[in-house]
Design a protein around this motif. Structure first.
Motif, PDB file in Angstrom:
ATOM      1  N   CYS A 106      18.077  62.867  73.446  1.00  0.00           N
ATOM      2  CA  CYS A 106      17.439  64.103  73.909  1.00  0.00           C
ATOM      3  C   CYS A 106      16.750  64.746  72.710  1.00  0.00           C
ATOM      4  CB  CYS A 106      18.471  65.051  74.506  1.00  0.00           C
ATOM      5  SG  CYS A 106      17.754  66.559  75.190  1.00  0.00           S
ATOM      6  N   GLN A 107      15.428  64.704  72.688  1.00  0.00           N
ATOM      7  CA  GLN A 107      14.651  65.259  71.584  1.00  0.00           C
ATOM      8  C   GLN A 107      13.990  66.562  72.020  1.00  0.00           C
ATOM      9  OE1 GLN A 107      11.933  61.938  70.872  1.00  0.00           O
ATOM     10  NE2 GLN A 107      13.020  61.521  68.966  1.00  0.00           N
ATOM     11  N   GLU A 108      14.151  67.585  71.227  1.00  0.00           N
ATOM     12  CA  GLU A 108      13.540  68.867  71.579  1.00  0.00           C
ATOM     13  C   GLU A 108      12.016  68.809  71.518  1.00  0.00           C
ATOM     14  OE1 GLU A 108      15.280  71.952  69.266  1.00  0.00           O
ATOM     15  OE2 GLU A 108      17.301  71.643  70.066  1.00  0.00           O
ATOM     16  N   ASP A 109      11.475  67.916  70.678  1.00  0.00           N
ATOM     17  CA  ASP A 109      10.014  67.808  70.585  1.00  0.00           C
ATOM     18  C   ASP A 109       9.440  66.753  71.533  1.00  0.00           C
ATOM     19  OD1 ASP A 109      10.878  65.509  69.367  1.00  0.00           O
ATOM     20  OD2 ASP A 109      10.070  65.985  67.382  1.00  0.00           O
ATOM     21  N   GLU A 121      15.111  69.151  77.806  1.00  0.00           N
ATOM     22  CA  GLU A 121      16.524  69.442  78.010  1.00  0.00           C
ATOM     23  C   GLU A 121      17.163  69.947  76.721  1.00  0.00           C
ATOM     24  OE1 GLU A 121      18.376  69.299  80.698  1.00  0.00           O
ATOM     25  OE2 GLU A 121      17.949  67.545  81.935  1.00  0.00           O
ATOM     26  N   ASP A 122      18.342  70.552  76.868  1.00  0.00           N
ATOM     27  CA  ASP A 122      19.183  70.915  75.736  1.00  0.00           C
ATOM     28  C   ASP A 122      20.122  69.737  75.453  1.00  0.00           C
ATOM     29  OD1 ASP A 122      20.516  72.995  73.905  1.00  0.00           O
ATOM     30  OD2 ASP A 122      22.178  72.268  75.147  1.00  0.00           O
ATOM     31  N   PRO A 123      20.179  69.231  74.215  1.00  0.00           N
ATOM     32  CA  PRO A 123      21.013  68.065  73.912  1.00  0.00           C
ATOM     33  C   PRO A 123      22.482  68.241  74.294  1.00  0.00           C
ATOM     34  CG  PRO A 123      19.504  68.492  72.102  1.00  0.00           C
ATOM     35  CD  PRO A 123      19.360  69.646  73.049  1.00  0.00           C
ATOM     36  N   SER A 149      15.907  57.136  66.772  1.00  0.00           N
ATOM     37  CA  SER A 149      16.338  58.498  67.086  1.00  0.00           C
ATOM     38  C   SER A 149      17.853  58.571  67.178  1.00  0.00           C
ATOM     39  CB  SER A 149      15.728  58.935  68.421  1.00  0.00           C
ATOM     40  OG  SER A 149      16.207  60.214  68.802  1.00  0.00           O
ATOM     41  N   PRO A 150      18.445  59.695  66.796  1.00  0.00           N
ATOM     42  CA  PRO A 150      19.881  59.883  67.032  1.00  0.00           C
ATOM     43  C   PRO A 150      20.143  60.105  68.516  1.00  0.00           C
ATOM     44  CG  PRO A 150      18.922  61.875  66.108  1.00  0.00           C
ATOM     45  CD  PRO A 150      17.847  60.831  66.073  1.00  0.00           C
ATOM     46  N   THR A 151      21.305  59.700  68.953  1.00  0.00           N
ATOM     47  CA  THR A 151      21.713  59.939  70.336  1.00  0.00           C
ATOM     48  C   THR A 151      22.443  61.276  70.415  1.00  0.00           C
ATOM     49  OG1 THR A 151      23.891  58.899  70.127  1.00  0.00           O
ATOM     50  CG2 THR A 151      22.010  57.443  70.597  1.00  0.00           C
ATOM     51  N   VAL A 152      22.752  61.686  71.638  1.00  0.00           N
ATOM     52  CA  VAL A 152      23.459  62.968  71.799  1.00  0.00           C
ATOM     53  C   VAL A 152      24.878  62.882  71.254  1.00  0.00           C
ATOM     54  CG1 VAL A 152      22.076  63.709  73.772  1.00  0.00           C
ATOM     55  CG2 VAL A 152      24.160  62.364  74.157  1.00  0.00           C
ATOM     56  N   ASP A 153      25.384  61.654  71.029  1.00  0.00           N
ATOM     57  CA  ASP A 153      26.708  61.466  70.435  1.00  0.00           C
ATOM     58  C   ASP A 153      26.630  61.243  68.929  1.00  0.00           C
ATOM     59  OD1 ASP A 153      28.310  61.706  72.758  1.00  0.00           O
ATOM     60  OD2 ASP A 153      27.688  59.711  73.392  1.00  0.00           O
ATOM     61  N   ALA A 154      25.468  61.573  68.347  1.00  0.00           N
ATOM     62  CA  ALA A 154      25.262  61.475  66.890  1.00  0.00           C
ATOM     63  C   ALA A 154      25.308  60.037  66.391  1.00  0.00           C
ATOM     64  CB  ALA A 154      26.277  62.339  66.143  1.00  0.00           C
ATOM     65  N   LYS A 155      25.027  59.088  67.264  1.00  0.00           N
ATOM     66  CA  LYS A 155      24.865  57.702  66.847  1.00  0.00           C
ATOM     67  C   LYS A 155      23.380  57.470  66.574  1.00  0.00           C
ATOM     68  CE  LYS A 155      28.776  56.180  69.677  1.00  0.00           C
ATOM     69  NZ  LYS A 155      29.210  55.316  70.812  1.00  0.00           N
ATOM     70  N   SER A 156      23.040  56.262  66.159  1.00  0.00           N
ATOM     71  CA  SER A 156      21.649  55.950  65.873  1.00  0.00           C
ATOM     72  C   SER A 156      21.152  54.904  66.856  1.00  0.00           C
ATOM     73  CB  SER A 156      21.498  55.434  64.440  1.00  0.00           C
ATOM     74  OG  SER A 156      20.163  55.070  64.177  1.00  0.00           O
ATOM     75  N   PHE A 157      19.925  55.093  67.354  1.00  0.00           N
ATOM     76  CA  PHE A 157      19.314  54.090  68.230  1.00  0.00           C
ATOM     77  C   PHE A 157      17.907  53.790  67.720  1.00  0.00           C
ATOM     78  CE2 PHE A 157      16.773  52.410  71.618  1.00  0.00           C
ATOM     79  CZ  PHE A 157      17.622  51.536  72.257  1.00  0.00           C
ATOM     80  N   LYS A 158      17.705  52.534  67.336  1.00  0.00           N
ATOM     81  CA  LYS A 158      16.382  52.063  66.939  1.00  0.00           C
ATOM     82  C   LYS A 158      16.019  50.903  67.838  1.00  0.00           C
ATOM     83  CE  LYS A 158      13.532  50.637  63.035  1.00  0.00           C
ATOM     84  NZ  LYS A 158      13.492  50.320  61.584  1.00  0.00           N
TER      85      LYS A 158
END
Length: 280
Positions: free
Chosen positions: A230-233, A210-212, A152-161
């Motif tokens: 923070c995922q909206e789904d 939450e709102d990202p 998933s992307p992080t709130v800072d637009a990085k990637s976390f796997k």
């Protein structure tokens, strides 16, 4: 960067409650009047120097569940007279004749893992005499089993796997800015991140409902310098079968879930991490 702030104790909700049995009358679908004795919870909540008085109904049913020739005591609870989406299933999984923090507690209408399998509600009797739980193919989320992977992307637009961090301990913290107990955990989380990040600890916060942008701003303002998702789904929340926050999971360098629950809260979190890092 703004100076780090410590949550104001007055802004963290505090609740006191008492439970009593009360007899109520209501109509069923046939409009027949039914009398029933039900536990009521009366609560007093203090928040931002204001006091709120509330009451809630708890419908409780006891029974047993047979799994692989083993019988376990189960309890169904609901805040309504009938069982709805807020109903919870509790299983005395250690058979110690009491329901405690080591036992299963899951929403009735959400898959949950137990003894190496995942189950979901298959059928519920309209007269509330029985229910059937059936196996499902969702990943097992249980100590001793591989932790479900996610990307998933992080709130800072990085990637976390998650699987990219094999070889390290990973602490997944499900939380929310609107959750008082979650905010109360922040000083401890900041402490353990500072103490263990250079020893191989990776931390990722998963904010729910939450709102990202709000989470991003909150994390920067309060120096939450670990990964934040923070995922909206709320797909990761569903994947890990999380029903309440704060909830945390600890995953070992082999990608196996090794701890969860109260041992990852407050001062217990510090001692738990010290134990695992001493092993290595």
């Amino acid at each position: 960067m703004p100076a780090a702030t410590t949550p104001n104790p007055a802004s963290v909700p505090k609740q006191e409650y008492v439970e009593v049995n009360a007899t109520v009358e209501y109509c069923d679908i046939s409009k027949k009047v039914i009398s029933k004795k039900i536990p009521f919870r009366f609560s007093k909540t203090t928040f931002d120097n204001s006091i709120y008085y509330l009451y809630s109904i708890r419908n409780v049913k006891h029974g047993t569940w047979s799994v692989d020739n083993n019988e376990f005591t189960v309890v169904l609870t609901s805040s309504m007279l009938d069982f709805d989406l807020n109903s919870k299933l509790m299983i005395d999984s250690d058979k110690n004749h009491q329901f405690d923090n080591q036992d299963i507690s899951a929403p009735l209408f959400q898959p949950f893992s137990f003894k190496g399998n995942s189950y979901e509600l298959g059928q519920i009797d309209p007269m509330e005499k029985y229910l059937i739980l059936q196996k499902t193919n969702v990943p097992v989320v249980e100590i001793g089993y591989p932790a479900p992977d996610f990307d998933s992307p992080t709130v800072d637009a990085k990637s976390f796997k998650l699987s990219d961090y094999r070889g390290k301990y990973v602490l997944i913290d499900f939380w929310a800015t609107w959750c008082g107990p979650c905010v109360g955990e922040i000083p401890t989380l900041k402490d353990v991140y500072t103490r263990f990040k250079d020893k191989g600890l990776v931390m990722v916060g998963v904010a729910i409902h939450e709102d990202p942008d709000k989470v991003k701003t909150y994390a920067r303002k309060n120096d939450l310098n670990w990964f934040q998702i923070c995922q909206e789904d709320n797909e990761i929340m569903k994947l890990y079968q999380v029903s309440a926050v704060p909830t945390a999971f600890l995953i070992n360098p082999d990608g196996v879930l090794v701890n969860q629950g109260n041992e990852l809260r407050g001062e217990n979190l510090k001692s738990t991490l010290e134990k695992y890092f001493k092993k290595d």
